[in-house]
Design a protein around this motif. Structure first.
Motif, PDB file in Angstrom:
ATOM      1  N   ASP A 273      35.577  44.654  18.752  1.00 21.22           N
ATOM      2  CA  ASP A 273      35.688  46.068  17.929  1.00 21.22           C
ATOM      3  C   ASP A 273      36.054  47.031  19.281  1.00 21.22           C
ATOM      4  N   PRO A 274      36.908  47.655  19.313  1.00 18.65           N
ATOM      5  CA  PRO A 274      37.313  48.747  20.203  1.00 18.65           C
ATOM      6  C   PRO A 274      36.352  49.876  20.145  1.00 18.65           C
ATOM      7  N   ASN A 275      35.776  50.273  18.899  1.00 20.04           N
ATOM      8  CA  ASN A 275      34.890  51.415  18.645  1.00 20.04           C
ATOM      9  C   ASN A 275      33.480  50.945  19.039  1.00 20.04           C
ATOM     10  N   LEU A 276      32.936  49.847  19.344  1.00 18.23           N
ATOM     11  CA  LEU A 276      31.564  49.519  19.992  1.00 18.23           C
ATOM     12  C   LEU A 276      31.289  50.356  20.977  1.00 18.23           C
ATOM     13  N   TYR A 277      30.191  50.946  21.375  1.00 12.71           N
ATOM     14  CA  TYR A 277      29.844  51.628  22.299  1.00 12.71           C
ATOM     15  C   TYR A 277      30.146  51.120  23.560  1.00 12.71           C
ATOM     16  N   SER A 278      29.763  49.692  23.934  1.00 11.78           N
ATOM     17  CA  SER A 278      29.932  48.924  25.048  1.00 11.78           C
ATOM     18  C   SER A 278      31.196  48.768  25.558  1.00 11.78           C
ATOM     19  N   ASN A 279      32.224  48.437  24.453  1.00  6.56           N
ATOM     20  CA  ASN A 279      33.421  48.413  24.893  1.00  6.56           C
ATOM     21  C   ASN A 279      34.066  49.625  25.298  1.00  6.56           C
ATOM     22  N   GLN A 280      33.816  50.785  24.450  1.00  2.00           N
ATOM     23  CA  GLN A 280      34.330  52.015  25.035  1.00  2.00           C
ATOM     24  C   GLN A 280      34.157  52.365  26.352  1.00  2.00           C
ATOM     25  N   ARG A 281      32.690  52.170  26.629  1.00  2.39           N
ATOM     26  CA  ARG A 281      32.244  52.668  28.176  1.00  2.39           C
ATOM     27  C   ARG A 281      33.073  51.629  29.051  1.00  2.39           C
ATOM     28  N   ILE A 282      33.072  50.325  28.811  1.00  2.00           N
ATOM     29  CA  ILE A 282      33.858  49.662  29.981  1.00  2.00           C
ATOM     30  C   ILE A 282      35.354  50.210  30.044  1.00  2.00           C
ATOM     31  N   MET A 283      36.025  50.332  28.928  1.00  2.00           N
ATOM     32  CA  MET A 283      37.218  50.959  29.159  1.00  2.00           C
ATOM     33  C   MET A 283      37.309  52.345  29.990  1.00  2.00           C
ATOM     34  N   GLU A 284      36.382  53.050  29.450  1.00  2.00           N
ATOM     35  CA  GLU A 284      36.248  54.533  29.977  1.00  2.00           C
ATOM     36  C   GLU A 284      36.063  54.221  31.570  1.00  2.00           C
ATOM     37  N   ALA A 285      34.999  53.449  32.037  1.00  2.00           N
ATOM     38  CA  ALA A 285      34.675  53.227  33.295  1.00  2.00           C
ATOM     39  C   ALA A 285      35.867  52.607  34.073  1.00  2.00           C
ATOM     40  N   GLY A 286      36.657  51.590  33.684  1.00  2.00           N
ATOM     41  CA  GLY A 286      37.742  51.241  34.327  1.00  2.00           C
ATOM     42  C   GLY A 286      38.768  52.072  34.593  1.00  2.00           C
ATOM     43  N   GLU A 287      39.149  53.224  33.795  1.00  2.40           N
ATOM     44  CA  GLU A 287      40.265  54.141  33.796  1.00  2.40           C
ATOM     45  C   GLU A 287      39.576  55.083  34.868  1.00  2.40           C
ATOM     46  N   ALA A 288      38.200  55.478  34.704  1.00  2.00           N
ATOM     47  CA  ALA A 288      37.862  56.319  35.685  1.00  2.00           C
ATOM     48  C   ALA A 288      37.985  56.082  36.939  1.00  2.00           C
ATOM     49  N   ARG A 289      37.947  54.611  37.248  1.00  2.00           N
ATOM     50  CA  ARG A 289      38.115  54.118  38.724  1.00  2.00           C
ATOM     51  C   ARG A 289      39.447  53.779  39.004  1.00  2.00           C
ATOM     52  N   GLY A 290      40.457  54.377  38.253  1.00  2.00           N
ATOM     53  CA  GLY A 290      41.883  54.069  38.637  1.00  2.00           C
ATOM     54  C   GLY A 290      42.369  52.787  37.996  1.00  2.00           C
ATOM     55  N   HIS A 291      42.043  52.034  36.991  1.00  2.00           N
ATOM     56  CA  HIS A 291      42.569  51.052  36.732  1.00  2.00           C
ATOM     57  C   HIS A 291      43.232  51.033  35.333  1.00  2.00           C
ATOM     58  N   GLU A 292      44.160  50.120  35.097  1.00  2.00           N
ATOM     59  CA  GLU A 292      44.949  50.085  33.637  1.00  2.00           C
ATOM     60  C   GLU A 292      44.164  48.900  33.161  1.00  2.00           C
ATOM     61  N   MET A 293      43.597  49.699  31.814  1.00  2.07           N
ATOM     62  CA  MET A 293      42.802  48.812  30.982  1.00  2.07           C
ATOM     63  C   MET A 293      43.129  48.445  29.644  1.00  2.07           C
ATOM     64  N   HIS A 294      43.065  47.255  29.098  1.00  2.00           N
ATOM     65  CA  HIS A 294      43.870  46.791  27.945  1.00  2.00           C
ATOM     66  C   HIS A 294      42.736  46.206  27.009  1.00  2.00           C
ATOM     67  N   PHE A 295      42.548  46.816  26.053  1.00  2.10           N
ATOM     68  CA  PHE A 295      41.572  46.165  24.964  1.00  2.10           C
ATOM     69  C   PHE A 295      42.385  44.995  24.159  1.00  2.10           C
ATOM     70  N   LEU A 296      41.809  43.687  24.364  1.00  2.00           N
ATOM     71  CA  LEU A 296      42.408  42.534  23.616  1.00  2.00           C
ATOM     72  C   LEU A 296      41.430  42.024  22.636  1.00  2.00           C
ATOM     73  N   ASN A 297      41.897  42.397  21.255  1.00  2.00           N
ATOM     74  CA  ASN A 297      41.416  41.668  20.026  1.00  2.00           C
ATOM     75  C   ASN A 297      41.503  40.229  20.278  1.00  2.00           C
ATOM     76  N   ILE A 298      40.453  39.643  20.136  1.00  2.00           N
ATOM     77  CA  ILE A 298      40.317  38.292  20.300  1.00  2.00           C
ATOM     78  C   ILE A 298      41.216  37.390  19.354  1.00  2.00           C
ATOM     79  N   ARG A 299      41.206  38.093  18.119  1.00  2.00           N
ATOM     80  CA  ARG A 299      41.877  37.553  16.911  1.00  2.00           C
ATOM     81  C   ARG A 299      43.520  37.989  17.167  1.00  2.00           C
TER      82      ARG A 299
END
Length: 460
Positions: free
Chosen positions: A172-198
């Motif tokens: 779930d890309p809208n889950l708080y934990s997942n959103q925070r991890i994506m934001e944290a990675g981007e804030a540190r200059g990384h290229e983040m990709h959300f990968l839906n398991i399915r």
């Protein structure tokens, strides 16, 4: 070779597509195919000044998932094409120039996923008509391309990497934990990709294993993966994580660690074997042993846990022996595996969650159940507050994560008359409660752990 006004070509040739910035691509010359096609992934239609266009990526070199050229072209048609396997599919059609030797001309190309084919491009008879003669016994009449030459051609065109390429494997890309991890990675200059398991699927192959994402995108070029797998998706999520590990891609938690942490009985046995104390727990297969099972853990009140249940679910507090027998026998009649565990009254509906990252407790909170609830339902309500853990509690949390081989873990502890007892360990702990209570950037600490393990140095 030239024969009057026609080019003589072999069954395989290296050509170029200058309009698409493709300096070399190996093509199968196939007069049996009407339409020409090229391997394209991440195909996305869009409009430019009201005209239909399409964005797509071309990995031009067979068995090389890292080299990719981003392209865009005007859509001239969308056509149903039957593949060599007999399957019909709708494909976008573009026009572009092709160059072979000294000759160049415009052709139509369909965008297709040709990853299972032996060639990234197929040159069909519509593109050859009036221009080419095919010598089926010949190959590469216009020269062969070495790996070194291909590297020289393509490496200057690859975008400079500014950060790591990190995949978050979750649901779930809208889950708080997942959103925070994506934001944290981007804030540190990384290229983040959300990968839906399915949406992920894999290619098991001794020489060229791969993981693909819906639409044909190849994920082999990731630097790291953060698995956050729902209990209901443990089997498939761990299979994907193992495949990333096989590709030498760093995973923040390994598939083996996640799998054993999800097996409640096995994880408790491992923790006990490593000297970590838990509430007295019983496990039996037959309802005939219910009475002695209850007595074995100290009698009622006691907690009944479904082994297959997710955190906080399938957990029942029984106040009396009769109630305990009824619940246990009801689960047994459904052929469900259960644990029976002593109820630690002095915990008073509270537990401590220690968040462990890379062998350190980075934050801890005390959780208290809502009125009328009990400790097992803490995540469904109640309150969380900052707590200072004792050195012993910190030691237990760190040792538990190390025992389970988890680089990231949520370790739950209760304070009892016997001292701190370990309840369970979570391989995909939520971030919302602990970040809100402590105001700590837990997501950022997870990204920092990845940077450390892959040897990435951030600029100061």
């Amino acid at each position: 070779m030239i024969n009057e006004n026609k080019i003589i070509v072999g069954s395989e040739e290296w050509c170029s597509l200058p309009d698409l910035n493709i300096p070399a691509i190996k093509a199968r010359v196939d007069s049996g195919a009407k339409t020409s096609s090229i391997h394209a992934i991440n195909i996305q239609p869009f409009k430019k000044e009201g005209i239909p266009w399409v964005n797509f990526d071309i990995p031009p070199i067979q068995n090389d998932g890292k080299t990719s050229v981003h392209c865009e072209a005007e859509i001239v048609d969308r056509r149903t094409v039957k593949s060599s396997s007999g399957i019909s599919e709708r494909r976008y059609v573009i026009k572009t120039s092709v160059a072979l030797g000294e000759a160049s001309w415009e052709i139509e190309l369909t965008l297709a996923n040709r990853d299972s084919m032996g060639y990234r491009m197929l040159l069909g008879r519509e593109a050859m008509s009036g221009r080419m003669l095919v010598d089926p016994e010949a190959r590469f009449l216009f020269g062969q391309k070495s790996t070194a030459h291909l590297n020289e051609l393509y490496q200057p065109n690859q975008p400079a990497r500014q950060g790591l390429k990190i995949g978050l494997l979750a649901s779930d890309p809208n889950l708080y934990s997942n959103q925070r991890i994506m934001e944290a990675g981007e804030a540190r200059g990384h290229e983040m990709h959300f990968l839906n398991i399915r949406h992920c699927y894999m290619k098991l192959d001794a020489t060229n294993p791969e993981i693909h994402y819906r639409g044909g995108r190849i994920l082999n070029d990731l630097d790291a993966v953060i698995p956050r797998i729902r209990p209901s998706q443990t089997f498939y999520g761990c299979a994907l994580t193992r495949q990333f590990e096989a590709l030498k891609i760093f995973t923040l938690n390994s598939a083996a660690a996640i799998s054993q942490s999800r097996d409640k009985l096995f994880s408790l046995q491992l923790l006990l074997q490593n000297g970590l104390e838990i509430p007295t727990t019983g496990f039996a297969n037959s309802p005939l042993d219910t009475s002695d099972l209850i007595k074995m853990v100290g009698g009622s009140p006691l907690i009944v846990k479904l082994l297959e249940g997710t955190q906080g679910k399938g957990v029942v507090l029984t106040e009396t022996k009769k109630a305990a027998e009824s619940v246990i026998n009801a689960f047994k009649s459904l052929h469900a595996n259960i644990l029976v565990q002593e109820f630690v009254k002095e915990a008073n509906g509270k537990d401590i969650r220690c968040f462990v990252i890379d062998g350190k407790v980075v934050a801890s909170i005390q959780r208290e159940a809502a009125p009328g609830e009990f400790r097992a339902n803490l995540h469904q309500g109640g309150t969380a507050s900052v707590v200072k853990v004792t050195p012993e509690e910190k030691r237990i949390a760190i040792k538990a994560a190390k025992t389970m081989n988890l680089k990231v873990a949520g370790v739950d502890i209760i304070r009892s008359a016997k001292g701190p007892l370990l309840l369970e360990i979570n391989s995909s702990p939520g971030l919302e409660g602990i970040e809100s209570a402590t105001n700590k950037d837990i997501a950022g600490k997870m990204i920092a752990a990845i940077e450390k393990h892959v040897g990435w140095k951030t600029e100061k």
